[in-house]
Design an enzyme around this catalytic site. Structure first.
Site, PDB file in Angstrom:
ATOM      1  N   ASP A   1      -5.009  -4.578  -1.032  1.00 13.45           N
ATOM      2  CA  ASP A   1      -4.851  -4.236  -2.445  1.00 13.45           C
ATOM      3  C   ASP A   1      -5.570  -5.196  -3.390  1.00 13.45           C
ATOM      4  OD1 ASP A   1      -3.406  -1.845  -2.192  1.00 13.45           O
ATOM      5  OD2 ASP A   1      -1.599  -2.974  -1.713  1.00 13.45           O
TER       6      ASP A   1
ATOM      7  N   ASP B   1      -3.992   4.968   0.222  1.00 15.97           N
ATOM      8  CA  ASP B   1      -4.129   4.188  -1.007  1.00 15.97           C
ATOM      9  C   ASP B   1      -5.453   3.418  -1.061  1.00 15.97           C
ATOM     10  OD1 ASP B   1      -1.496   4.505   0.106  1.00 15.97           O
ATOM     11  OD2 ASP B   1      -0.658   3.272  -1.482  1.00 15.97           O
TER      12      ASP B   1
ATOM     13  N   GLY C   1      -1.250   9.507  13.124  1.00 18.39           N
ATOM     14  CA  GLY C   1      -0.851   9.380  11.739  1.00 18.39           C
ATOM     15  C   GLY C   1       0.658   9.293  11.606  1.00 18.39           C
TER      16      GLY C   1
ATOM     17  N   ARG D   1       2.330  10.735  -3.887  1.00 21.12           N
ATOM     18  CA  ARG D   1       1.429   9.725  -4.425  1.00 21.12           C
ATOM     19  C   ARG D   1       0.219   9.536  -3.515  1.00 21.12           C
ATOM     20  NH1 ARG D   1       4.846   5.796  -5.315  1.00 21.12           N
ATOM     21  NH2 ARG D   1       4.127   4.020  -4.110  1.00 21.12           N
TER      22      ARG D   1
END
Length: 402
Positions: free
Chosen positions: A119, A180, A238, A252
């Site tokens: 991140d 993400d 997955g 999200r």
């Protein structure tokens, strides 16, 4: 793998009118909240989510961290809101606060404080790449390039992936990617452009290709996370981490894909990324409830009793607005643009804090991580940021921070 494109099943966005004055009203409200938050949160950072509608100083989570310190993965969303406020108003009070943050982010990367995750893209794109693009701040540029270099240490070249979390030798995390990360890749694309070093772009593009190939299912829904063998590149399986089930579609995550793939298209011009975005967008839009705001997992519909996630809709709105700029189909371009406007209007009307003066958030009714009981039915920093970005997109011809 062939991924199904559902097409447009819900046509509500074609028929709904979006009054242009809602943008000015929504921005006025957002700027009031951001301005009020400058006093408590210029030299310290708010927490990931609100508690009963209020942000408090960030809680320490590890030894050596302080209350309000620059740690975790979300601090830059607050900085990004401040930069957006500066850009839209030109008011120097915002720039002054954001530049205080730039120094904090510079110290964080120099000291490698809580940097053991992917991140860094979120953190340094919205704090430092944005600051450099807007003001030419050399400290911001240096910090962002240091962050890009550190992000590259998480890249497994044989597998073509950037590991999401944890120690690179942790067997529970080794070889894990999450959807993400598509939003973390622009830091590397930017670094390639600034330095002329192709290795940054090569790593980002290869990771995006692996996400395209493996994290998207045949029906255009997505896994939250996928595991690879980092030595051989074998795609293994997955799973979810924050979704309802391994085979459901975390809202999200789908939104990250709707925004993340067009960003990789911008830098690589690979049309597959744009085509995939349309498929993900249709899946998301076709599962949007009557009030325009999705539930925290797209497995849920009205009557389920589950919580909505305003942040997912805010992220998707920004992605749809970006998709509309690049898709070649004029009808779809108008549809995606209209959908983004309507989603932002619906957020303002029913999910903003315009009728909640006691709250210091921009949006309410978000979900951080339902399985972990974190930030459920609360405001969160990323929801606030993408809502603000979406409004700025509607107000002006906005140049990407990403």
């Amino acid at each position: 793998m062939s991924v199904v494109n559902e097409g447009i099943k819900i046509n509500r966005y074609k028929a709904l009118d979006v009054s242009p004055d809602f943008v000015d009203k929504a921005l006025e409200h957002a700027l009031e909240k951001i301005s009020a938050n400058l006093e408590p949160f210029t030299y310290i950072f708010p927490d990931d989510t609100t508690i009963e509608g209020l942000y408090y100083a960030r809680k320490p989570e590890k030894t050596g961290q302080t209350r309000g310190g620059n740690h975790g993965w979300t601090t830059s969303f607050w900085t990004g809101m401040i930069w957006l406020a500066y850009e839209i108003t030109g008011d120097k009070k915002y720039r002054k606060a954001a530049e205080v943050h730039v120094e904090s982010f510079y110290d964080r990367i120099v000291n490698k404080s809580d940097c053991g995750h992917h991140d860094l893209g979120f953190l340094y794109t919205l704090s430092c790449v944005s600051g450099y693009k807007l003001t030419g701040n050399e400290t911001a540029k240096k910090a962002a390039l240091l962050a890009a270099d550190h992000l590259m240490t998480r890249y497994f070249e044989n597998a073509g992936i950037i590991q999401a979390w944890g120690d690179l030798n942790d067997p529970k995390q080794r070889g894990r990617i999450i959807i993400d990360c598509l939003m973390n890749l622009p830091l590397l694309y930017w670094a390639a452009e600034v330095t002329g070093e192709a290795r940054y772009k090569a790593a980002a593009e290869k990771h995006a290709q692996n996400a395209y190939k493996w994290i998207v299912r045949e029906d255009a829904s997505t896994y939250h996370t996928y595991f690879f063998d980092p030595e051989t590149g074998e795609a293994k399986y997955g799973k979810t981490h924050q979704g309802y089930r391994d085979d459901s579609c975390w809202a999200r995550g789908q939104a990250w894909g709707i925004y993340g793939f067009p960003l990789s298209f911008i830098y690589t011009k690979n049309p597959e990324f744009l085509e995939m975005t349309e498929k993900l967008a249709h899946y998301f839009l076709n599962r949007t409830p009557a009030d325009g705001i999705v539930y925290w997992d797209l497995a849920f519909t009205d009557g389920s009793g589950e919580e909505k996630d305003s942040s997912s809709t805010a992220i998707a709105a920004c992605g749809l607005d970006e998709l509309a700029k690049h898709t070649g189909n004029q009808e779809l371009r108008s549809y995606y643009s209209q959908a983004a406007s309507v989603m932002l209007r619906d957020l303002y009307a029913g999910y903003s804090t315009k009728n909640h003066p006691e709250s210091n958030a921009l949006l309410l009714h978000g979900v951080y991580a339902k399985p972990e009981h974190l930030g459920v039915d609360e405001g969160n920093l990323w929801g606030d940021y993408y809502y603000m970005e979406g409004l700025v997109r509607l107000k002006k011809n906005w140049n990407l921070y990403w």
